[in-house]
Design an enzyme around this catalytic site. Structure first.
Site, PDB file in Angstrom:
ATOM      1  N   LEU A   1      10.878   7.498  -7.476  1.00 42.44           N
ATOM      2  CA  LEU A   1      12.288   7.206  -7.755  1.00 42.44           C
ATOM      3  C   LEU A   1      13.157   8.357  -7.246  1.00 42.44           C
ATOM      4  O   LEU A   1      14.281   8.147  -6.799  1.00 42.44           O
ATOM      5  CB  LEU A   1      12.481   7.008  -9.266  1.00 42.44           C
ATOM      6  CG  LEU A   1      13.839   6.475  -9.690  1.00 42.44           C
ATOM      7  CD1 LEU A   1      14.093   5.067  -9.138  1.00 42.44           C
ATOM      8  CD2 LEU A   1      13.972   6.431 -11.213  1.00 42.44           C
ATOM      9  N   ASP A   2      12.615   9.572  -7.281  1.00 42.43           N
ATOM     10  CA  ASP A   2      13.373  10.759  -6.850  1.00 42.43           C
ATOM     11  C   ASP A   2      13.787  10.691  -5.385  1.00 42.43           C
ATOM     12  O   ASP A   2      14.797  11.286  -4.993  1.00 42.43           O
ATOM     13  CB  ASP A   2      12.541  12.025  -7.079  1.00 42.43           C
ATOM     14  CG  ASP A   2      11.176  11.946  -6.411  1.00 42.43           C
ATOM     15  OD1 ASP A   2      10.432  10.996  -6.718  1.00 42.43           O
ATOM     16  OD2 ASP A   2      10.872  12.816  -5.570  1.00 42.43           O
TER      17      ASP A   2
ATOM     18  N   GLY B   1      -1.872   9.196   9.784  1.00 41.38           N
ATOM     19  CA  GLY B   1      -0.712   9.995  10.162  1.00 41.38           C
ATOM     20  C   GLY B   1       0.420   9.154  10.745  1.00 41.38           C
ATOM     21  O   GLY B   1       1.457   9.690  11.140  1.00 41.38           O
TER      22      GLY B   1
ATOM     23  N   LYS C   1      -1.771   9.043  -7.384  1.00 41.31           N
ATOM     24  CA  LYS C   1      -1.218   9.920  -8.405  1.00 41.31           C
ATOM     25  C   LYS C   1      -1.283   9.266  -9.792  1.00 41.31           C
ATOM     26  O   LYS C   1      -1.623   9.928 -10.777  1.00 41.31           O
ATOM     27  CB  LYS C   1       0.232  10.232  -8.040  1.00 41.31           C
ATOM     28  CG  LYS C   1       0.844  11.201  -8.970  1.00 41.31           C
ATOM     29  CD  LYS C   1       2.252  11.514  -8.564  1.00 41.31           C
ATOM     30  CE  LYS C   1       3.057  11.716  -9.805  1.00 41.31           C
ATOM     31  NZ  LYS C   1       4.440  11.954  -9.520  1.00 41.31           N
TER      32      LYS C   1
ATOM     33  N   HIS D   1      -5.923   8.610  -0.516  1.00 37.99           N
ATOM     34  CA  HIS D   1      -5.155   9.058  -1.670  1.00 37.99           C
ATOM     35  C   HIS D   1      -4.831  10.537  -1.532  1.00 37.99           C
ATOM     36  O   HIS D   1      -5.692  11.327  -1.184  1.00 37.99           O
ATOM     37  CB  HIS D   1      -5.942   8.832  -2.960  1.00 37.99           C
ATOM     38  CG  HIS D   1      -5.954   7.396  -3.387  1.00 37.99           C
ATOM     39  ND1 HIS D   1      -6.884   6.875  -4.233  1.00 37.99           N
ATOM     40  CD2 HIS D   1      -5.129   6.387  -3.061  1.00 37.99           C
ATOM     41  CE1 HIS D   1      -6.628   5.599  -4.417  1.00 37.99           C
ATOM     42  NE2 HIS D   1      -5.564   5.273  -3.722  1.00 37.99           N
ATOM     43  N   THR D   2      -3.569  10.869  -1.776  1.00 44.79           N
ATOM     44  CA  THR D   2      -3.183  12.272  -1.769  1.00 44.79           C
ATOM     45  C   THR D   2      -2.906  12.681  -3.208  1.00 44.79           C
ATOM     46  O   THR D   2      -2.094  12.054  -3.885  1.00 44.79           O
ATOM     47  CB  THR D   2      -1.902  12.470  -0.933  1.00 44.79           C
ATOM     48  OG1 THR D   2      -2.114  11.855   0.337  1.00 44.79           O
ATOM     49  CG2 THR D   2      -1.581  13.940  -0.750  1.00 44.79           C
TER      50      THR D   2
ATOM     51  N   GLY E   1       1.640   5.222  -4.077  1.00 48.77           N
ATOM     52  CA  GLY E   1       1.427   6.399  -4.931  1.00 48.77           C
ATOM     53  C   GLY E   1       0.421   6.087  -6.025  1.00 48.77           C
ATOM     54  O   GLY E   1       0.443   6.695  -7.093  1.00 48.77           O
TER      55      GLY E   1
ATOM     56  N   GLY F   1       0.823  -1.215   0.000  1.00 39.34           N
ATOM     57  CA  GLY F   1       0.000   0.000   0.000  1.00 39.34           C
ATOM     58  C   GLY F   1       0.848   1.252   0.000  1.00 39.34           C
ATOM     59  O   GLY F   1       2.077   1.192   0.154  1.00 39.34           O
ATOM     60  N   ASP F   2       0.199   2.387  -0.237  1.00 41.95           N
ATOM     61  CA  ASP F   2       0.871   3.689  -0.248  1.00 41.95           C
ATOM     62  C   ASP F   2       1.949   3.783  -1.318  1.00 41.95           C
ATOM     63  O   ASP F   2       2.965   4.447  -1.131  1.00 41.95           O
ATOM     64  CB  ASP F   2       1.489   3.992   1.131  1.00 41.95           C
ATOM     65  CG  ASP F   2       0.498   3.778   2.248  1.00 41.95           C
ATOM     66  OD1 ASP F   2      -0.610   4.306   2.116  1.00 41.95           O
ATOM     67  OD2 ASP F   2       0.818   3.082   3.222  1.00 41.95           O
TER      68      ASP F   2
ATOM     69  N   GLY G   1       8.476  12.905  -8.814  1.00 37.94           N
ATOM     70  CA  GLY G   1       8.135  14.012  -7.915  1.00 37.94           C
ATOM     71  C   GLY G   1       6.664  13.941  -7.573  1.00 37.94           C
ATOM     72  O   GLY G   1       5.915  13.173  -8.188  1.00 37.94           O
TER      73      GLY G   1
END
Ligand code: IMP
Length: 411
Positions: free
Chosen positions: A322-323, A292, A14, A37-38, A11, A8-9, A401
């Site tokens: 990857l960044d 959090g 995005k 989701h952010t 990305g 999970g998490d 990014g």
């Protein structure tokens, strides 16, 4: 379809957001408000837990039958984002009731050191009631009399459990019935036959995106049980959870972070020792969207990813963040496990004890030690190619990014 390939998490939000730009429908098929989701665009950050993120881009967003729905969260998100797109909710999805949240919390407290580390949103208890055929479904919101009756029957038992087993607060019928009736009034217009909607959309040649919540290793049947969620995030779960045939899924994209994170308890072979772990956590901003909580961080685990390829049938991978690895001079990657009997294997252990006691075998790749741009530096390219070769799956997208634009497409 898009599935988390790790714990999970990764990305996914995005990647879903990027691909949703070309989709007509975005559907969720399992899970509930345990996902978070952010999405960052136009300088704004959106955190969304229940509705598919496609709603933000004006798409038709669907919650399928395999989902569990917290009506309070859903109503809040509809108030904030509902007018940006179209939304439909399966009448067969199950409702998270206040006692599910209370039982999730009380049960974790009681387990103490043996706790699963759930998000405490009532997910497990809601799915347990569904499997026991005691659940209350979205379609029960359509009839106030039936809704009240079902709440009354459920409360008679749940209050006993809460009081006698968990020594927790009980619920009043009137309070719950009133609250849920007010959610019902708000949600009724959105209830629909979402299996039929998706089938018709596919027949009409529309582009439909399925958005997995949680991830492969959190799958109830194939994940790292018992440290899993209570639904099936893997690709085949989309067919069950939406109500379409598995042959309708033509492209299955696995989303994997360029390293690994895990929230909650359970074994984690490639976990990075301190203080390097803290450094990666800070660099990657690895703190939960919903809870959090700090995420545990590890190096990329190709044994676990190989397993995810097997379970999902990925046609391609998206390698995110990857960044975050850009400042490391050397980057270890886990390629095999050593089992307790000393044998080495490239395959994910089928037995829980083997997984608990295995040790990682790392291969160290060269870092690139420079920020990532539109053109990947040689060492970063080599890192991506190493993943492709080990897994025999092409990496089509690379995240460089946080913003929507920072995704490189590879052919
Ligand atoms: P539950 O889904 O709340 O029952 O939690 C079960 C396990 O899944 C716990 O280890 C959670 O940390 C994990 N989990 C649930 N949802 C997510 C998610 O969206 N990201 C990462 N882990 C999750």
């Amino acid at each position: 379809m898009i599935v988390g390939a790790q714990w999970g998490d990764e990305g996914k939000g995005k990647i879903v957001d990027v691909l949703a730009q070309e989709a007509d429908y975005v559907c969720r098929y399992q899970g509930g408000p345990n996902a978070g989701h952010t999405i960052i665009f136009g300088g704004d950050t959106y955190k969304i837990r229940q509705i598919p993120t496609g709603i933000l881009s004006g798409k038709t967003a669907i919650l399928g039958a395999g989902c569990v729905v917290d009506p309070e969260v859903l109503v809040g998100e509809l108030d904030s984002y509902g007018d940006r797109g179209t939304f439909w909710l399966s009448g067969n999805a199950h409702l998270i009731m206040p006692w599910h949240v209370a039982i999730d919390q009380a049960s974790e407290r009681r387990l103490g050191k043996l706790q699963i580390g759930t998000t405490r949103r009532g997910i497990g208890p809601a799915y347990a009631d569904k499997a026991s055929r005691l659940g209350i479904r979205v379609q029960d919101l359509l009839d106030p009399k039936i809704l009240r009756q079902k709440i009354e029957i459920a409360l008679a038992e749940k209050n006993l459990w809460l009081e006698r087993v968990y020594e927790a607060e009980t619920f009043e019928l009137e309070d719950v019935a009133e609250r849920y009736e007010s959610y019902a009034r708000r949600l009724r217009p959105y209830v629909s036959d979402t299996s039929l909607l998706v089938d018709e959309a596919l027949r009409a040649g529309k582009s439909v995106l399925f958005e997995g919540a949680q991830a492969t290793l959190l799958d109830l049947d194939h994940g790292t049980y018992p440290f899993v969620t209570s639904s099936n995030p893997i690709a085949s779960g989309a067919a069950t959870g939406i109500g379409i045939g598995p042959n309708r899924l033509d492209e299955i994209i696995g989303v994997a972070k360029a390293y690994v994170t895990r929230v909650g308890e359970g074994p984690f072979p490639s976990e990075i020792p301190s203080p390097l772990q803290e450094r990666l956590r800070e660099l990657g901003g690895e703190f939960g969207t919903v809870t959090g909580r700090q995420r545990r961080c590890g190096w990329l685990d190709l044994v676990a990813l190989r397993y995810a390829v097997r379970l999902n049938g990925f046609t391609s991978l998206a390698l995110t963040k990857l960044d975050v690895l850009s400042t490391f001079a050397e980057i270890p990657v886990c390629v095999r496990y050593v089992l307790p009997d000393g044998t080495e294997t490239p395959h994910f252990p089928a037995h829980q004890s083997d997984f608990h006691h295995c040790r990682p075998v790392f291969e160290t790749l060269e870092g690139w030690e420079q920020p990532l741009d539109d053109e990947l530096p040689e060492a970063a390219r080599a890192y991506v190619e190493f993943v492709e070769q080990e897994l025999d799956v092409p990496v089509r997208l690379v995240g460089t990014g946080a913003e929507r634009e920072r995704v490189l497409a590879r052919s």
